[in-house]
Enzyme design. Structure first.
Site, PDB file in Angstrom:
ATOM      1  N   SER A  63     -11.806   0.713  -3.438  1.00 16.97           N
ATOM      2  CA  SER A  63     -10.528   0.957  -2.776  1.00 16.97           C
ATOM      3  C   SER A  63      -9.555   1.670  -3.702  1.00 16.97           C
ATOM      4  CB  SER A  63      -9.904  -0.285  -2.154  1.00 16.97           C
ATOM      5  OG  SER A  63      -8.886   0.134  -1.267  1.00 16.97           O
ATOM      6  N   HIS A  68       3.543   1.299 -10.636  1.00 13.49           N
ATOM      7  CA  HIS A  68       4.874   1.917 -10.692  1.00 13.49           C
ATOM      8  C   HIS A  68       5.603   1.208 -11.820  1.00 13.49           C
ATOM      9  CE1 HIS A  68       4.031   3.699  -6.774  1.00 13.49           C
ATOM     10  NE2 HIS A  68       3.624   2.503  -6.409  1.00 13.49           N
ATOM     11  N   CYS A  83     -12.480  -3.885  -1.815  1.00 13.62           N
ATOM     12  CA  CYS A  83     -12.988  -4.159  -0.468  1.00 13.62           C
ATOM     13  C   CYS A  83     -14.041  -5.260  -0.451  1.00 13.62           C
ATOM     14  CB  CYS A  83     -13.533  -2.887   0.166  1.00 13.62           C
ATOM     15  SG  CYS A  83     -14.907  -2.153  -0.731  1.00 13.62           S
TER      16      CYS A  83
END
Length: 127
Positions: A63, A68, A83
Site C-alpha cells: 500500500s 508530513h 493491505c
C-alpha cells in the site's frame, strides 16, 4: 481480508531532523525494513521553503507510507498502510533514535475489506 494502518504522531522531535531530507529518507528505509515492505517506486519528497517542513510518500506493494513534518512545531505525522496484517513495530524506539521524538502516539486500525464485508454491511443483522 484484513490490513493494518498505523497513524503516528510524534512530538518533541529535533526540528533540524524534521527538515533533514537524508535523515527522513533513512527513516523511510528503516520503516520499510522493520515492516518487511516492498517499495514499487522511488519515494516522492517535497520540501517547503517557508518552514523547512517535508512531505514524503512511497508507494508499496502492500500500500503506502507517508509523512508530513512540522519543524516549527517539533512534530511528524506518519501514515503506514499494509493491505495484509503485520506485527506492530516499535514506533517509539525508531522515531526516538532517528528524529529524537519524545512522545509518540500510535493509533492502529484494522482495515477489513472484501466482498463478504460489503454484503454484511448491506444486509441487516439477523436476515
Amino acid at each position: 481480508m484484513r490490513g493494518i494502518e498505523w497513524i503516528v504522531d510524534a512530538h518533541g522531535c529535533d526540528p533540524a531532523a524534521l527538515a533533514d531530507l537524508p535523515r527522513l529518507r533513512s527513516l523511510f528505509d528503516r520503516l520499510i525494513a522493520a515492516l518487511q515492505l516492498t517499495p514499487v517506486g522511488d519515494p516522492a519528497w517535497h520540501v517547503f521553503a517557508t518552514t523547512g517542513g517535508v512531505t514524503g510518500f512511497v508507494m508499496l506493494a502492500e500500500s503506502h507510507l507517508a509523512c508530513h513534518t512540522f519543524p516549527e512545531l517539533g512534530t511528524i505525522c506518519l501514515n503506514v498502510f499494509c493491505c495484509r496484517a503485520r506485527a506492530d513495530w516499535d514506533a517509539q524506539r525508531i522515531l526516538s533514535e532517528v528524529i529524537g521524538a519524545q512522545l509518540v502516539d500510535v493509533r492502529r486500525l484494522e482495515r477489513v475489506y472484501g466482498p463478504a464485508v460489503a454484503l454484511e454491511r448491506v444486509r441487516p443483522h439477523g436476515s
